[in-house]
Motif scaffolding. Structure first.
Motif, PDB file in Angstrom:
ATOM      1  N   ASN A  27       0.836  -1.191   0.000  1.00  0.00           N
ATOM      2  CA  ASN A  27       0.000   0.000   0.000  1.00  0.00           C
ATOM      3  C   ASN A  27       0.879   1.253   0.000  1.00  0.00           C
ATOM      4  N   PRO A  28       0.801   2.097  -1.044  1.00  0.00           N
ATOM      5  CA  PRO A  28       1.696   3.248  -1.140  1.00  0.00           C
ATOM      6  C   PRO A  28       1.596   4.216   0.038  1.00  0.00           C
ATOM      7  N   LEU A  76       1.100   7.201 -10.889  1.00  0.00           N
ATOM      8  CA  LEU A  76       1.041   8.354  -9.996  1.00  0.00           C
ATOM      9  C   LEU A  76       0.705   7.909  -8.574  1.00  0.00           C
ATOM     10  N   TYR A  77      -0.207   6.959  -8.457  1.00  0.00           N
ATOM     11  CA  TYR A  77      -0.614   6.441  -7.142  1.00  0.00           C
ATOM     12  C   TYR A  77       0.563   5.740  -6.466  1.00  0.00           C
ATOM     13  N   VAL A  78       1.288   4.895  -7.218  1.00  0.00           N
ATOM     14  CA  VAL A  78       2.420   4.160  -6.654  1.00  0.00           C
ATOM     15  C   VAL A  78       3.543   5.101  -6.257  1.00  0.00           C
ATOM     16  N   LEU A  79       3.797   6.135  -7.056  1.00  0.00           N
ATOM     17  CA  LEU A  79       4.879   7.076  -6.756  1.00  0.00           C
ATOM     18  C   LEU A  79       4.602   7.876  -5.485  1.00  0.00           C
ATOM     19  N   GLN A 136      -8.133   9.566  -3.980  1.00  0.00           N
ATOM     20  CA  GLN A 136      -9.374   9.386  -3.242  1.00  0.00           C
ATOM     21  C   GLN A 136     -10.450   8.752  -4.117  1.00  0.00           C
ATOM     22  N   ARG A 137     -10.498   9.163  -5.386  1.00  0.00           N
ATOM     23  CA  ARG A 137     -11.470   8.555  -6.305  1.00  0.00           C
ATOM     24  C   ARG A 137     -11.203   7.057  -6.441  1.00  0.00           C
ATOM     25  N   ILE A 138      -9.929   6.691  -6.581  1.00  0.00           N
ATOM     26  CA  ILE A 138      -9.569   5.277  -6.706  1.00  0.00           C
ATOM     27  C   ILE A 138      -9.925   4.515  -5.433  1.00  0.00           C
ATOM     28  N   ASP A 139      -9.626   5.128  -4.278  1.00  0.00           N
ATOM     29  CA  ASP A 139      -9.894   4.469  -2.998  1.00  0.00           C
ATOM     30  C   ASP A 139     -11.389   4.331  -2.739  1.00  0.00           C
ATOM     31  N   PHE A 147      -7.702   0.234  -6.330  1.00  0.00           N
ATOM     32  CA  PHE A 147      -6.244   0.133  -6.439  1.00  0.00           C
ATOM     33  C   PHE A 147      -5.771  -1.313  -6.572  1.00  0.00           C
ATOM     34  N   PRO A 148      -6.295  -2.262  -5.773  1.00  0.00           N
ATOM     35  CA  PRO A 148      -5.847  -3.653  -5.948  1.00  0.00           C
ATOM     36  C   PRO A 148      -6.123  -4.197  -7.353  1.00  0.00           C
ATOM     37  N   VAL A 149      -7.231  -3.773  -7.941  1.00  0.00           N
ATOM     38  CA  VAL A 149      -7.544  -4.215  -9.298  1.00  0.00           C
ATOM     39  C   VAL A 149      -6.528  -3.651 -10.278  1.00  0.00           C
ATOM     40  N   LEU A 150      -6.219  -2.359 -10.142  1.00  0.00           N
ATOM     41  CA  LEU A 150      -5.206  -1.747 -10.999  1.00  0.00           C
ATOM     42  C   LEU A 150      -3.865  -2.439 -10.814  1.00  0.00           C
TER      43      LEU A 150
END
Length: 370
Positions: A147-148, A263-266, A282-285, A290-293
């Motif tokens: 988890n980033p 961008l999320y991982v960085l 926040q939109r992804i969460d 995120f796990p799917v991506l």
């Protein structure tokens, strides 16, 4: 054309060009007849033909299957030009793209699992045991990225990354594979709950999934259409059903989601944060995606990985996520603008490099003190 390609350090022979034309990978230049049996001549070299030949020359090499080169060409054609004024890479022939995708997917781990799962149906306990063993071998190597946000917090405080940052073991997804062949009822609500929780979808726990699936199994809520699981599991059939336009759209979704995922991982690697970045995360969460991506996206995919990821992007959830993130980006496009800091994007990058250097120095000093 051979001379034009040589000027780009691309070596192509006349026989290669003719072979590409015969197989439908390379269009021919328009020719003008000279009349009275004198043959024909090319008046103007078609830039589309030159760029197509250049793409093939970049990705083909001796002994390599052309279908892999077509997949790489298709991926390259979906990327923005390297610099303003650069000639865009033309699209490869749609029929060649579809043929290459089907060929790659037929050899993919996911398709092999689907076929194995279907063959296990009706084979009794022996077949079930064999299916679980095969799925475990093919899926057991995969673990989700840490988890980033938790990684960033650990780096900022100088602590170890907590165990919970890794998330659940993805191997529980084997139950979904079993459901494809044996049927959801045979696998059971509890096992499927473990699988959905391991996927990370919607951020629900195994207990929450078990409650919902158990209610469905008891008939307390509307029945789930498990046929959709069967239908979407067959990635080859998905590509065969998709139109040419849908394949191009899936590529657009994949390229865009790769950027958002990166961008999320960085963020976990101390990228300077901004309100625009936080809003995207926040939109992804909120959607628990995120796990799917993390499962679908590869930053530098092989052609076979590209084929699998592209197929996943044909589905509504990832297409919808892409639209949601693009809308958010349009609302706040200042991804690299730190409030109160008037420096350019170059200044943003310098701040990141400085932060990473300081973190490295602090880690070295801590190690030395220990």
């Amino acid at each position: 054309m051979i001379h034009a390609l040589a000027g780009r350090d691309l070596t192509v022979t006349a026989s290669q060009l003719e072979s590409w034309r015969r197989t439908g990978l390379l269009p021919r230049h328009r020719r003008r007849g000279l009349g009275q049996g004198r043959g024909s001549v090319v008046d103007v070299v078609d830039p589309l033909v030159v760029e197509s030949a250049a793409a093939l020359a970049r990705h083909l090499r001796q002994g390599r299957d052309r279908r892999l080169a077509v997949l790489e060409w298709f991926a390259e054609a979906g990327m923005p030009p390297a610099s303003p004024g650069t000639t865009p890479v033309p699209e490869p022939p749609a029929a060649a793209v579809r043929k290459a995708l089907v060929w790659a997917l037929q050899r993919s781990a996911s398709q092999r699992l689907v076929e194995f799962a279907r063959s296990a149906a009706g084979a009794g306990e022996e077949g079930q045991d064999a299916l679980y063993a095969a799925a475990g071998r093919l899926m057991g190597h995969y673990r989700r990225a840490a988890n980033p946000a938790l990684v960033r917090a650990a780096l900022e405080t100088g602590e170890d990354v907590p165990v919970e940052a890794q998330g659940p073991d993805f191997r529980s997804m084997v139950h979904l594979v079993a459901a494809i062949g044996l049927g959801a009822r045979e696998v059971g609500a509890d096992a499927l709950a473990e699988a959905f929780a391991a996927s990370g979808m919607f951020g629900l726990t195994a207990e929450e999934w078990a409650q919902m699936l158990g209610a469905e199994e008891r008939g307390e809520v509307p029945a789930v259409d498990w046929g959709l699981l069967q239908q979407n599991a067959d990635v080859v059939a998905q590509v065969q059903r998709a139109s040419d336009e849908e394949l191009v759209r899936a590529r657009e979704v994949l390229v865009g989601l790769r950027w958002f995922y990166g961008l999320y991982v960085l963020h976990g690697l101390l990228l300077p944060d901004t309100p625009a970045q936080a809003a995207l995360r926040q939109r992804i969460d909120d959607l628990g995606m995120f796990p799917v991506l993390d499962h679908v996206i590869a930053i530098r995919p092989s052609p076979r990985q590209l084929a699998e990821s592209l197929t996943a992007c044909l589905d509504t959830p990832l297409d919808g996520l892409y639209e949601t993130l693009m809308e958010q980006l349009a609302d706040n496009p200042d991804i690299f603008s730190i409030p109160g800091d008037d420096t350019s994007p170059a200044g943003f990058g310098e701040k990141w490099i400085r932060t990473m250097a300081e973190q490295t120095q602090a880690g070295s000093a801590s190690a030395g003190a220990g």
